[in-house]
Write a protein that holds these residues in place. Structure first.
Motif, PDB file in Angstrom:
ATOM      1  N   LYS A 118       0.893  -1.203  -0.074  1.00  0.00           N
ATOM      2  CA  LYS A 118      -0.017   0.188   0.021  1.00  0.00           C
ATOM      3  C   LYS A 118       0.879   1.342  -0.027  1.00  0.00           C
ATOM      4  O   LYS A 118       1.840   1.181   0.568  1.00  0.00           O
ATOM      5  N   LYS A 119       0.426   2.195  -0.399  1.00  0.00           N
ATOM      6  CA  LYS A 119       1.212   3.648  -0.665  1.00  0.00           C
ATOM      7  C   LYS A 119       0.669   4.511   0.420  1.00  0.00           C
ATOM      8  O   LYS A 119      -0.439   4.500   0.862  1.00  0.00           O
ATOM      9  N   TYR A 120       1.721   5.047   1.003  1.00  0.00           N
ATOM     10  CA  TYR A 120       1.692   6.193   2.097  1.00  0.00           C
ATOM     11  C   TYR A 120       2.326   7.427   1.957  1.00  0.00           C
ATOM     12  O   TYR A 120       3.260   7.374   1.235  1.00  0.00           O
ATOM     13  N   GLU A 179       5.587   3.265  -1.434  1.00  0.00           N
ATOM     14  CA  GLU A 179       4.892   1.830  -1.164  1.00  0.00           C
ATOM     15  C   GLU A 179       5.681   0.982  -0.112  1.00  0.00           C
ATOM     16  O   GLU A 179       7.024   0.668  -0.313  1.00  0.00           O
ATOM     17  N   PRO A 227      -1.950   6.960   4.866  1.00  0.00           N
ATOM     18  CA  PRO A 227      -2.166   6.386   3.633  1.00  0.00           C
ATOM     19  C   PRO A 227      -2.527   7.141   2.462  1.00  0.00           C
ATOM     20  O   PRO A 227      -3.063   8.188   2.521  1.00  0.00           O
ATOM     21  N   ASP A 271      -4.595   7.182  -0.847  1.00  0.00           N
ATOM     22  CA  ASP A 271      -5.670   6.543  -1.894  1.00  0.00           C
ATOM     23  C   ASP A 271      -5.201   6.777  -3.337  1.00  0.00           C
ATOM     24  O   ASP A 271      -4.418   7.348  -3.843  1.00  0.00           O
ATOM     25  N   GLU A 272      -5.958   5.921  -4.207  1.00  0.00           N
ATOM     26  CA  GLU A 272      -5.390   6.035  -5.471  1.00  0.00           C
ATOM     27  C   GLU A 272      -6.010   7.067  -6.308  1.00  0.00           C
ATOM     28  O   GLU A 272      -5.797   7.504  -7.188  1.00  0.00           O
ATOM     29  N   LYS A 273      -6.792   7.944  -5.581  1.00  0.00           N
ATOM     30  CA  LYS A 273      -7.246   9.218  -6.239  1.00  0.00           C
ATOM     31  C   LYS A 273      -6.334  10.441  -5.727  1.00  0.00           C
ATOM     32  O   LYS A 273      -6.585  11.666  -6.185  1.00  0.00           O
ATOM     33  N   TYR A 274      -5.247   9.980  -5.127  1.00  0.00           N
ATOM     34  CA  TYR A 274      -4.257  11.077  -4.893  1.00  0.00           C
ATOM     35  C   TYR A 274      -3.300  11.433  -6.280  1.00  0.00           C
ATOM     36  O   TYR A 274      -2.518  10.504  -6.599  1.00  0.00           O
TER      37      TYR A 274
END
Length: 74
Positions: A10-12, A26, A66, A68-71
């Motif tokens: 997961k990306k942070y 990641e 975290p 999210d993918e919308k970032y």
């Protein structure tokens, strides 16, 4: 963010002392007192020192939260 709450893959948002600005990384591996993070995106100011895919050692307090993918970056 506690280390046990982190998820590998997961990306942070991360900010270590070696970076002037926060970067997106990641999580690759989680250890008892640090994590290994692969740089997914960092600001231009940090790109001379760190290339994409660089592996960075981060402490618990370096992980801001975290992403999210919308970032998106502007």
């Amino acid at each position: 963010t506690m280390l046990e709450d982190l998820v590998i893959g997961k990306k942070y948002e991360v900010k270590t002392k070696d970076f002037q600005r926060p970067f997106v990384g990641e999580i690759k591996e989680i250890f008892e007192d640090y994590v290994l993070v692969e740089v997914a995106h960092c600001e231009l100011i940090d790109q001379e020192k760190f290339k994409d895919k660089a592996i960075v050692k981060a402490q618990q307090y370096d992980i801001k939260g975290p992403v999210d993918e919308k970032y998106f970056f502007s």
